[in-house]
Design an enzyme around this catalytic site. Structure first.
Site, PDB file in Angstrom:
ATOM      1  N   LEU A 171       0.165 -16.634  28.816  1.00 15.32           N
ATOM      2  CA  LEU A 171       0.311 -18.059  28.491  1.00 15.32           C
ATOM      3  C   LEU A 171       0.420 -18.340  26.996  1.00 15.32           C
ATOM      4  O   LEU A 171       0.796 -19.441  26.600  1.00 15.32           O
ATOM      5  CB  LEU A 171      -0.799 -18.871  29.139  1.00 15.32           C
ATOM      6  CG  LEU A 171      -0.476 -19.146  30.620  1.00 15.32           C
ATOM      7  CD1 LEU A 171      -1.712 -19.579  31.397  1.00 15.32           C
ATOM      8  CD2 LEU A 171       0.622 -20.187  30.765  1.00 15.32           C
ATOM      9  N   THR A 231      -6.377 -20.280  34.319  1.00 14.71           N
ATOM     10  CA  THR A 231      -4.997 -20.639  34.010  1.00 14.71           C
ATOM     11  C   THR A 231      -4.933 -21.964  33.261  1.00 14.71           C
ATOM     12  O   THR A 231      -4.199 -22.113  32.288  1.00 14.71           O
ATOM     13  CB  THR A 231      -4.163 -20.774  35.299  1.00 14.71           C
ATOM     14  OG1 THR A 231      -4.084 -19.487  35.901  1.00 14.71           O
ATOM     15  CG2 THR A 231      -2.761 -21.270  35.019  1.00 14.71           C
ATOM     16  N   PHE A 253      -7.611 -12.999  30.827  1.00 20.02           N
ATOM     17  CA  PHE A 253      -6.332 -12.281  30.693  1.00 20.02           C
ATOM     18  C   PHE A 253      -5.129 -13.210  30.757  1.00 20.02           C
ATOM     19  O   PHE A 253      -4.030 -12.835  30.336  1.00 20.02           O
ATOM     20  CB  PHE A 253      -6.223 -11.179  31.755  1.00 20.02           C
ATOM     21  CG  PHE A 253      -5.576 -11.614  33.041  1.00 20.02           C
ATOM     22  CD1 PHE A 253      -6.294 -12.273  34.014  1.00 20.02           C
ATOM     23  CD2 PHE A 253      -4.237 -11.356  33.273  1.00 20.02           C
ATOM     24  CE1 PHE A 253      -5.697 -12.680  35.197  1.00 20.02           C
ATOM     25  CE2 PHE A 253      -3.623 -11.760  34.450  1.00 20.02           C
ATOM     26  CZ  PHE A 253      -4.358 -12.424  35.414  1.00 20.02           C
ATOM     27  N   LYS A 254      -5.305 -14.428  31.265  1.00 17.22           N
ATOM     28  CA  LYS A 254      -4.188 -15.368  31.370  1.00 17.22           C
ATOM     29  C   LYS A 254      -3.539 -15.617  30.005  1.00 17.22           C
ATOM     30  O   LYS A 254      -2.369 -15.963  29.932  1.00 17.22           O
ATOM     31  CB  LYS A 254      -4.655 -16.706  31.943  1.00 17.22           C
ATOM     32  CG  LYS A 254      -5.395 -16.636  33.274  1.00 17.22           C
ATOM     33  CD  LYS A 254      -4.466 -16.388  34.434  1.00 17.22           C
ATOM     34  CE  LYS A 254      -5.078 -16.706  35.794  1.00 17.22           C
ATOM     35  NZ  LYS A 254      -6.270 -15.944  36.159  1.00 17.22           N
ATOM     36  N   ASP A 255      -4.320 -15.459  28.928  1.00 19.02           N
ATOM     37  CA  ASP A 255      -3.777 -15.676  27.585  1.00 19.02           C
ATOM     38  C   ASP A 255      -2.606 -14.745  27.267  1.00 19.02           C
ATOM     39  O   ASP A 255      -1.713 -15.120  26.513  1.00 19.02           O
ATOM     40  CB  ASP A 255      -4.862 -15.452  26.523  1.00 19.02           C
ATOM     41  CG  ASP A 255      -5.910 -16.553  26.520  1.00 19.02           C
ATOM     42  OD1 ASP A 255      -5.553 -17.717  26.781  1.00 19.02           O
ATOM     43  OD2 ASP A 255      -7.088 -16.252  26.242  1.00 19.02           O
TER      44      ASP A 255
END
Ligand SMILES: *Cc1c(COP(=O)(O)O)cnc(C)c1O
Length: 491
Positions: free
Chosen positions: A114, A144, A109-111
């Site tokens: 980011l 991350t 989900f960091k995408d």
């Protein structure tokens, strides 16, 4: 919209300053001075829009010194990197949904944040007339780091250095990072756990030697961790977007309340849910799910945050964290936005490893949150039972949340419809997932990916199957005391 520091509310900066600086000079985190309210008709307004347009509108309510067109074009470039919809919902049971946030380039989900952050940061640089290059320095518990590398690779005027705990990430996570392509990237393993790694990187950030050496080279440091408001704000979007989608598909009536259950580590994701609630999204409970590093469960249950415990390695490594940085933003809000008090508490945490909130504050936490944890055994069992019941494969982080929700539902009899936030593709953690489903261990990560595919027939993300052909570019592993020199040596 102005932003205050959690440790001093007389500090007031614009959104682009908050994003370019990452962290306030007093060590506090930037928080919006007030929460923009969702308009009464937000469901009608947002419903016909695609995710990119919804994102531009919601992000724009906070980043008021960015232009509408600027944000829309940033959101379009960011989410074009996703395979299909950025945040699709899957219904698994009556009133239970999974919000899949891992269809981006690195399968976690960091995408969502980011992929957008580099656009927000380069725009902030321009707005502030900053001519130096920005170097992103990031400690990662696995996801991350890779998402920052992908987000910032070959973005001109920026570079990115990632430190990861060399034995604290999954094999796939490690390979994703060590094979990273791009001309402005660097990856290094660190002996120690994530908290050790994060503390050493934070130290490098404030080292006079590092700062002055960088100044000479016209480089300034920034962070891609969720302490940066630019990382948080894109995450508010999917809470609101999910609600709009559930009303549009008839699963909810407009105005109905909803719960979100979030697998939590650094408290960034669930905090974005809390911010959505502050904006007026009808959220009943935010369910904070931890793995056996259950510092947050204990905090929500007792009112005391205490680091006096062992750091455990689990099969959900991206949640192996004891110092949940973003909790500072919540304690700030629920203390009545008291900067001096927040400052004292963070000082206390640093010196004695703990702090306690008042009974009155505790009541406010209870009104918004429920918190619990899942043991390793419960996490394995959840993956296996979920697969049997629904033919759906959970990654270990999402399984922690599903297990916590199952227990909550049984004990509380709360039947408010609930979205479980799904944070990673199961293939990223294929060895533990395959073991949970079959009871067998695999030889290596690729063996596990192949076997999990045979078992589940769920499509393997292209970026993960491509890993096998990639060359490892970064092999170095150093001690935490060498991080500063490593950073200096790079320039
Ligand atoms: C980072 C991460 C989490 C934890 O999110 P926080 O915002 O740090 O609370 C959960 N699951 C996965 C897969 C992650 O990468």
């Amino acid at each position: 919209m102005k932003f205050n520091s959690t440790r001093n509310t007389s500090v007031e900066v614009s959104a682009s300053v908050a994003i370019a600086e990452g962290i306030a000079k007093d060590g506090g985190l930037y928080v919006p001075k007030e929460f923009p309210r969702l308009p009464k008709d937000f469901v009608e307004t947002l419903s016909p829009l695609d995710y990119e347009m919804r994102a531009a509108k919601i992000v724009g309510a906070y980043l008021t010194d960015y232009g509408e067109e600027e944000l829309l074009s940033a959101c379009k470039s960011a989410y074009a990197r996703f395979d299909g919809e950025p945040a699709p919902l899957v219904k698994t049971d009556e009133g239970v949904y999974l919000l899949e946030l891992w269809h981006g380039p690195t399968c976690a989900f960091k995408d969502v944040a980011l992929c957008l952050l580099p656009h927000l940061m380069t725009a902030a640089k321009k707005k502030q007339g900053i001519t130096e290059d920005i170097r992103i320095l990031t400690a990662t518990s696995g996801d991350t780091g890779k998402a920052a590398l992908e987000g910032f690779r070959d973005v001109s005027g920026t570079s990115v250095t990632v430190f990861y705990p060399s034995d604290g990430v999954s094999d796939v996570q490690k390979l994703q990072m060590t094979t990273q392509e791009g001309n402005n990237v660097c990856v290094c393993g660190v002996r120690g756990n994530f908290d050790d790694c994060q503390s050493a990187v934070k130290k490098a950030f404030s080292s006079e030697k590092v700062i002055s050496s960088l100044r000479k080279k016209k480089v300034r440091l920034s962070s891609a961790n969720s302490i940066n408001f630019g990382r948080l704000v894109p995450q508010i979007v999917y809470y609101i977007s999910a609600y709009v989608d559930l009303v549009a598909s008839g699963e909810l009536k407009e105005g109905d309340k909803i719960n979100f259950c979030v697998p939590t580590g650094n408290f960034g994701n669930i905090l974005a849910g809390f911010y959505a609630k502050q904006m007026g999204l009808p959220i009943a409970k935010l369910i904070c799910a931890s793995n056996s590093n259950k510092v947050l469960t204990d905090f929500f249950q007792s009112g005391e945050y205490s680091l006096q415990r062992d750091f455990l390695k689990t099969i959900s490594p991206s949640m192996d964290i004891l110092i949940s940085s973003n909790l500072e933003r919540l304690t700030f809000e629920l203390s009545g936005r008291d900067g001096a008090l927040t400052q004292r508490r963070m000082q206390e945490l640093k010196s004695s490893g703990k702090y306690r909130v008042t009974a009155q504050e505790k009541a406010a936490y209870d009104a918004h949150f429920h918190a619990d944890f899942a043991t390793e055994e419960e996490t394995y069992r959840e993956i296996s039972e979920f697969f049997e019941a629904y033919g759906y494969v959970l990654d270990p982080h999402t399984a922690v949340a599903a297990s916590v929700y199952r227990k909550y539902r049984e004990r509380s009899k709360d039947r408010v419809k609930t979205v479980i936030v799904s944070t990673a593709s199961p293939y990223k953690f294929a060895d533990s997932v395959y073991e949970a489903i079959s009871g067998e261990k695999c030889g290596d990560a690729f063996d596990a990916i192949a076997k999990l595919y045979e078992e589940s027939a769920i499509e393997i993300p292209e970026s993960l199957s491509a890993l096998k052909q990639k060359t490892v570019r970064f092999r170095q592993v150093i001690g935490t005391d060498e991080i500063e020199n490593f950073v200096l040596g790079e320039f």
